[in-house]
Design a protein around this motif. Structure first.
Motif, PDB file in Angstrom:
ATOM      1  N   LEU A 151       0.818  -1.218   0.000  1.00  0.00           N
ATOM      2  CA  LEU A 151       0.000   0.000   0.000  1.00  0.00           C
ATOM      3  C   LEU A 151       0.850   1.266   0.000  1.00  0.00           C
ATOM      4  N   ILE A 152       1.915   1.273   0.790  1.00  0.00           N
ATOM      5  CA  ILE A 152       2.773   2.462   0.875  1.00  0.00           C
ATOM      6  C   ILE A 152       3.626   2.614  -0.384  1.00  0.00           C
ATOM      7  N   PRO A 196       4.174  10.610  11.826  1.00  0.00           N
ATOM      8  CA  PRO A 196       4.400   9.791  10.637  1.00  0.00           C
ATOM      9  C   PRO A 196       5.842   9.309  10.499  1.00  0.00           C
ATOM     10  N   ARG A 197       6.801  10.159  10.848  1.00  0.00           N
ATOM     11  CA  ARG A 197       8.211   9.751  10.761  1.00  0.00           C
ATOM     12  C   ARG A 197       8.501   8.574  11.695  1.00  0.00           C
ATOM     13  N   MET A 198       7.949   8.662  12.901  1.00  0.00           N
ATOM     14  CA  MET A 198       8.161   7.593  13.869  1.00  0.00           C
ATOM     15  C   MET A 198       7.487   6.303  13.407  1.00  0.00           C
ATOM     16  N   LEU A 199       6.282   6.424  12.853  1.00  0.00           N
ATOM     17  CA  LEU A 199       5.583   5.237  12.358  1.00  0.00           C
ATOM     18  C   LEU A 199       6.345   4.601  11.199  1.00  0.00           C
ATOM     19  N   GLY A 200       6.891   5.447  10.314  1.00  0.00           N
ATOM     20  CA  GLY A 200       7.685   4.925   9.206  1.00  0.00           C
ATOM     21  C   GLY A 200       8.932   4.210   9.696  1.00  0.00           C
ATOM     22  N   ALA A 201       9.595   4.811  10.685  1.00  0.00           N
ATOM     23  CA  ALA A 201      10.788   4.185  11.251  1.00  0.00           C
ATOM     24  C   ALA A 201      10.433   2.877  11.956  1.00  0.00           C
ATOM     25  N   ARG A 233      -1.946  -1.803  14.156  1.00  0.00           N
ATOM     26  CA  ARG A 233      -2.445  -1.877  12.778  1.00  0.00           C
ATOM     27  C   ARG A 233      -3.224  -0.634  12.357  1.00  0.00           C
ATOM     28  N   ARG A 234      -3.990  -0.046  13.251  1.00  0.00           N
ATOM     29  CA  ARG A 234      -4.768   1.141  12.886  1.00  0.00           C
ATOM     30  C   ARG A 234      -3.854   2.323  12.580  1.00  0.00           C
ATOM     31  N   ASP A 235      -2.837   2.514  13.411  1.00  0.00           N
ATOM     32  CA  ASP A 235      -1.891   3.616  13.185  1.00  0.00           C
ATOM     33  C   ASP A 235      -1.125   3.412  11.877  1.00  0.00           C
ATOM     34  N   PHE A 236      -0.650   2.181  11.640  1.00  0.00           N
ATOM     35  CA  PHE A 236       0.087   1.899  10.411  1.00  0.00           C
ATOM     36  C   PHE A 236      -0.801   2.081   9.176  1.00  0.00           C
ATOM     37  N   THR A 237      -2.059   1.690   9.295  1.00  0.00           N
ATOM     38  CA  THR A 237      -2.981   1.808   8.158  1.00  0.00           C
ATOM     39  C   THR A 237      -3.252   3.274   7.840  1.00  0.00           C
ATOM     40  N   LEU A 238      -3.462   4.079   8.872  1.00  0.00           N
ATOM     41  CA  LEU A 238      -3.676   5.512   8.660  1.00  0.00           C
ATOM     42  C   LEU A 238      -2.434   6.145   8.048  1.00  0.00           C
ATOM     43  N   TYR A 239      -1.265   5.727   8.503  1.00  0.00           N
ATOM     44  CA  TYR A 239      -0.008   6.231   7.935  1.00  0.00           C
ATOM     45  C   TYR A 239       0.111   5.859   6.461  1.00  0.00           C
ATOM     46  N   ALA A 240      -0.328   4.646   6.113  1.00  0.00           N
ATOM     47  CA  ALA A 240      -0.235   4.189   4.724  1.00  0.00           C
ATOM     48  C   ALA A 240      -1.177   4.965   3.814  1.00  0.00           C
ATOM     49  N   PHE A 241      -2.386   5.259   4.300  1.00  0.00           N
ATOM     50  CA  PHE A 241      -3.392   5.914   3.457  1.00  0.00           C
ATOM     51  C   PHE A 241      -3.284   7.435   3.478  1.00  0.00           C
ATOM     52  N   ASP A 242      -2.997   8.011   4.650  1.00  0.00           N
ATOM     53  CA  ASP A 242      -3.019   9.477   4.756  1.00  0.00           C
ATOM     54  C   ASP A 242      -2.092   9.950   5.878  1.00  0.00           C
TER      55      ASP A 242
END
Length: 289
Positions: free
Chosen positions: A39-40, A175-180, A155-164
């Protein structure tokens, strides 16, 4: 030979029992993570990190440290180097990824070639599914459980990061922390999977299941169920095929996943190539002249 004997015969051997457990765990964990990678759009990044962990794993072996420590450190090092090359030169991201991951992968190969060892370290590159020890099994169980638990909890945080990512930032997420965080999990997952298929084929287990599920559904929640289910089934079928065909186990697992993707690519009810062609032809035939 009866069907019952056919199904049970491979698992008369302890090494096949261990191989089954490790393969299914690696398949499930990789498949869940692959949903976010697809997705990302991190397929190439997954390739880079999965190869870049090789020198970290080799150094960890030399120092007597856990493989996971070296893998995570070099996974983050690879991401940092890619960002540095991209941001401080005219080189684009895809080229930076290619430069960094091939260089680190080559470093890993050199370290393995010059490391005196009583064990053959090439299994890190090509996998050694049928030669797993009890300690390897324990390591995969622990790392797999930790990675899977974090993916499910976040999963919810990662999904939100992937979509928006912008919306994620607006509601207080980083978002930077979630990506890391995802990249760290990618490095850990690479260690789990390399026990089964080796560094060379890890990227297949990290991408194919998510891509297959993506063609079957438009809902991310269903992707998270379909991807690990398909991946685990392919792991079992591939293991059986490797036993009865006397072929490389890791290669057969990945080949089975590739075959599953091909079937879905052509025959998926929603996005299958042949199904869509058939619908288009039928629509033209039913259209008024």
């Amino acid at each position: 030979m009866s069907v019952f004997e056919f199904l049970l015969e491979p698992f008369d051997y302890v090494f096949m029992q261990r191989a089954l457990v490790v393969t299914v765990i690696a398949a499930v964990v990789c498949a869940v993570l692959s949903c976010w990678l697809v997705l990302i759009g991190w397929s190439l990044m997954g390739d880079a990190v999965s190869h870049a962990v090789l020198p970290g794993v080799a150094l960890a072996y030399i120092l007597g440290a856990p493989f996971a420590v070296g893998a995570v450190l070099f996974g983050f090092l690879a991401v940092a180097l890619i960002g540095a090359v991209r941001d401080t030169s005219r080189v684009k991201e895809d080229a930076a990824i290619g430069i960094v991951f091939t260089t680190l992968f080559a470093l890993g190969l050199v370290l393995i070639s010059v490391t005196p060892s009583q064990t053959d370290l090439t299994h890190i590159i090509f996998g050694n599914l049928l030669g797993l020890s009890h300690s390897d099994l324990v390591q995969v169980l622990v790392l797999g459980a930790v990675t899977f638990a974090i993916l499910v909890i976040k999963r919810r945080d990662f999904t939100l990061y992937a979509f928006d990512p912008t919306h994620a930032h607006a509601i207080g997420l980083n978002p930077r922390m979630l990506g890391a965080f995802l990249l760290g999990l990618l490095a850990l997952t690479s260690v789990v999977a390399l026990q089964a298929v080796g560094v060379v084929l890890v990227v297949a287990m990290l991408i194919i299941p998510g891509a297959t599920a993506y063609l079957l559904t438009d809902r991310f929640g269903r992707m998270l169920v379909l991807a690990p289910t398909i991946s685990a089934a392919c792991a079992v079928v591939g293991l059986y095929a490797s036993y009865y065909l006397d072929a490389a186990s890791g290669g057969m697992v990945v080949l089975t996943q590739g075959a599953a993707f091909a079937l879905v690519y052509f025959f998926s009810p929603r996005h299958g190539l042949l199904v869509n062609r058939y619908k288009e032809v039928r629509r033209r035939n039913l259209a008024p002249a």
